[in-house]
Design an enzyme around this catalytic site. Structure first.
Site, mmCIF file in Angstrom:
data_model
loop_
_atom_site.group_PDB
_atom_site.id
_atom_site.type_symbol
_atom_site.label_atom_id
_atom_site.label_comp_id
_atom_site.label_asym_id
_atom_site.label_seq_id
_atom_site.Cartn_x
_atom_site.Cartn_y
_atom_site.Cartn_z
ATOM 1 N N LYS A 114 0.754 -1.571 0.148
ATOM 2 C CA LYS A 114 -0.176 -0.254 0.186
ATOM 3 C C LYS A 114 1.076 0.669 0.218
ATOM 4 O O LYS A 114 0.090 2.080 -0.500
ATOM 5 C CB LYS A 114 -0.535 0.314 1.544
ATOM 6 C CG LYS A 114 -1.870 -1.224 0.731
ATOM 7 C CD LYS A 114 -3.356 -0.741 2.348
ATOM 8 C CE LYS A 114 -4.637 -1.620 2.051
ATOM 9 N NZ LYS A 114 -5.110 -1.107 2.985
ATOM 10 N N LYS A 196 -6.906 -12.738 -8.754
ATOM 11 C CA LYS A 196 -7.818 -12.404 -7.625
ATOM 12 C C LYS A 196 -9.226 -11.556 -7.927
ATOM 13 O O LYS A 196 -8.883 -10.721 -8.350
ATOM 14 C CB LYS A 196 -7.240 -11.958 -6.127
ATOM 15 C CG LYS A 196 -8.929 -12.429 -5.260
ATOM 16 C CD LYS A 196 -7.858 -11.871 -3.965
ATOM 17 C CE LYS A 196 -9.082 -10.972 -3.347
ATOM 18 N NZ LYS A 196 -8.817 -10.568 -1.219
ATOM 19 N N LYS A 199 -12.613 -5.012 -7.127
ATOM 20 C CA LYS A 199 -13.306 -4.593 -7.690
ATOM 21 C C LYS A 199 -12.062 -3.536 -7.993
ATOM 22 O O LYS A 199 -12.754 -2.366 -8.736
ATOM 23 C CB LYS A 199 -13.931 -4.569 -6.133
ATOM 24 C CG LYS A 199 -15.584 -3.040 -6.439
ATOM 25 C CD LYS A 199 -15.416 -2.198 -5.401
ATOM 26 C CE LYS A 199 -16.533 -1.066 -5.319
ATOM 27 N NZ LYS A 199 -16.675 -0.540 -3.940
#
Ligand code: TRP
Length: 331
Positions: A114, A196, A199
Site C-alpha cells: 500500500k 484474484k 473491485k
C-alpha cells in the site's frame, strides 16, 4: 451469550461487495451464526488509512452494513456494528501499539504494497493498521477469525501481540485462530483468471458486483476469458473454466463431476450463460433485500445503534481489565 466459541470478523466499507468477497467471506458469515457467537463489524476506521471522500465513506459504510444484512447476517443473532461507534477499539489500539515493535510492523507485506501504491500518503495509520485490527479482535477475546489469505499475516501479528501482552501482564488474551471455512473459495478475475477478482480492476468485465443487475451479470459471464479447449472439465491450466466451475458449484450446490456431465457435449457458450443465469438468480434475493433495507433508514439505524451498544458492553468489560493490568488508575 451462550457458551459457544466466539467468531469476530470485519469488512471494509466499500459499499458494494464483489462476488469474490461474497463467496469467500460474507456468505459464510450468515451460516456461522448458528454454530458460533458471532461479532461482525464494518471497519470505517480502517478505511481512512487511505484517502476517502467523507460523504462517500458515510454512504458506503451504511450500504455495507445493509448489504451484510441482505447477505444473511441477522442483527438479532449476531452483534453487527460500525467500528467507529465503539470507542473501545481505539482505546485498546493505543495500548496494543505500545506493545508492538516498529520492526514487526515494517515486515507487513500489505503495508509495503500500500505504501508503494500511495507514495504521497504513507501515513502512520497505514503503518499501524494491523494494531487496530488486533484491537478489534482482542477487545472481544475472539477465538476464531475468518480471514482470507491476504489477512493471515495480520492475524499472526495479532496473536504475537496478545502473547507478548500475556507474558508481560499475566495470561489474559485468548490467542485468536484463523478460521478456514469448510466451504468458501477464492474467486478469480473473469478476465485474467490467474488474478484474484478485485473491485479495483480497470476492466469492469473482470469483476461481478453483488448489486449488478441480471443483464450485467450475464453479459460479464458471457465475456469471461476461458481457453481454446471446448470441454467443460476441471483441470490444471484451465484457470478460467475452473473458476467458472467453482462459482457454478457454489451457487447450485452441484459438484464438479455433476457439472461436467451436465455440460458434456455442449460448448463454453452454453456453460457461461448457465453460470451467469445461476449467479444472477442466486443474488436476486440479496438485491431485493438490500433495496428494501436501504429504504428503511429508521430500522437500519435501530440495528446499528443496538449493535454498537451490545459491542460496547461486551468489549468494555475486557478493555477495563486491560486498563487495570497496564497500571492505569481505576475510574
Ligand atoms: N483488515 C481486514 C481487511 O482488510 C478487515 C478487518 C479489520 C478485519 N479488522 C478486522 C478482519 C478484524 C478480521 C478481524 O479485510
Amino acid at each position: 451469550m451462550e457458551d459457544k466459541k466466539l467468531i469476530f470478523s470485519g469488512i471494509q466499507p466499500t459499499g458494494t461487495f464483489t462476488l469474490g468477497n461474497y463467496m469467500g467471506a460474507v456468505k459464510n458469515w450468515g451460516s456461522l451464526q448458528e454454530e458460533y457467537n458471532c461479532i461482525y463489524c464494518v471497519v470505517d476506521m480502517h478505511a481512512i488509512t487511505v484517502r476517502q471522500d467523507p460523504a462517500k465513506l458515510r454512504q458506503n459504510t451504511l450500504n455495507s452494513y445493509a448489504l451484510l444484512m441482505a447477505c444473511g447476517v441477522d442483527p438479532e443473532k449476531s452483534i453487527l456494528f460500525i467500528q467507529s461507534h465503539v470507542r473501545t477499539h481505539a482505546e485498546l489500539n493505543w495500548i496494543l501499539g505500545c506493545n508492538t515493535q516498529f520492526g514487526e510492523l515494517s515486515r507487513m507485506t500489505q503495508f509495503k504494497d500500500k505504501s508503494q501504491r500511495h507514495p504521497d500518503d504513507v501515513n502512520s495509520g497505514l503503518f499501524t493498521y494491523p494494531v487496530l485490527m488486533a484491537a478489534d479482535i482482542l477487545a472481544y477475546n475472539a477465538d476464531l477469525v475468518p480471514v482470507g489469505v491476504d489477512q493471515k499475516q495480520h492475524l499472526e501479528l495479532a496473536r504475537n501481540i496478545a502473547q507478548r501482552f500475556n507474558q508481560r501482564y499475566g495470561d489474559f488474551f485468548t490467542l485468536p485462530e484463523p478460521y478456514i471455512p469448510k466451504v468458501g473459495a477464492k474467486i478469480m478475475s473473469l478476465q485474467e483468471p490467474t488474478k484474484k477478482m478485485s473491485k479495483s480492476d480497470e476492466n469492469p468485465n473482470a469483476c461481478i458486483l453483488i448489486l449488478d443487475d441480471k443483464d450485467t451479470i450475464i453479459r460479464k459471464f458471457k465475456r469471461a476469458v476461458t481457453d481454446s479447449d471446448t470441454e467443460v472439465c476441471y483441470s490444471e491450466g484451465k484457470d478460467g473454466i475452473n473458476n467458472l466451475m467453482t462459482i457454478y458449484s457454489i451457487v447450485t450446490g452441484k459438484d464438479f463431476a455433476a457439472i461436467e456431465s451436465e455440460f458434456a457435449g455442449k460448448g463454453y457458450g452454453d456453460f457461461k450463460l448457465a453460470v451467469g443465469e445461476a449467479v444472477a438468480d442466486h443474488l436476486e434475493p440479496v438485491r431485493t433485500e438490500f433495496a428494501r433495507l436501504s429504504k428503511d433508514k429508521a430500522y437500519l439505524k435501530k440495528c446499528y445503534t443496538e449493535g454498537a451498544e451490545k459491542a460496547m458492553k461486551y468489549s468494555q468489560r475486557i478493555v477495563s481489565k486491560v486498563y487495570h493490568k497496564v497500571g492505569f488508575v481505576d475510574r
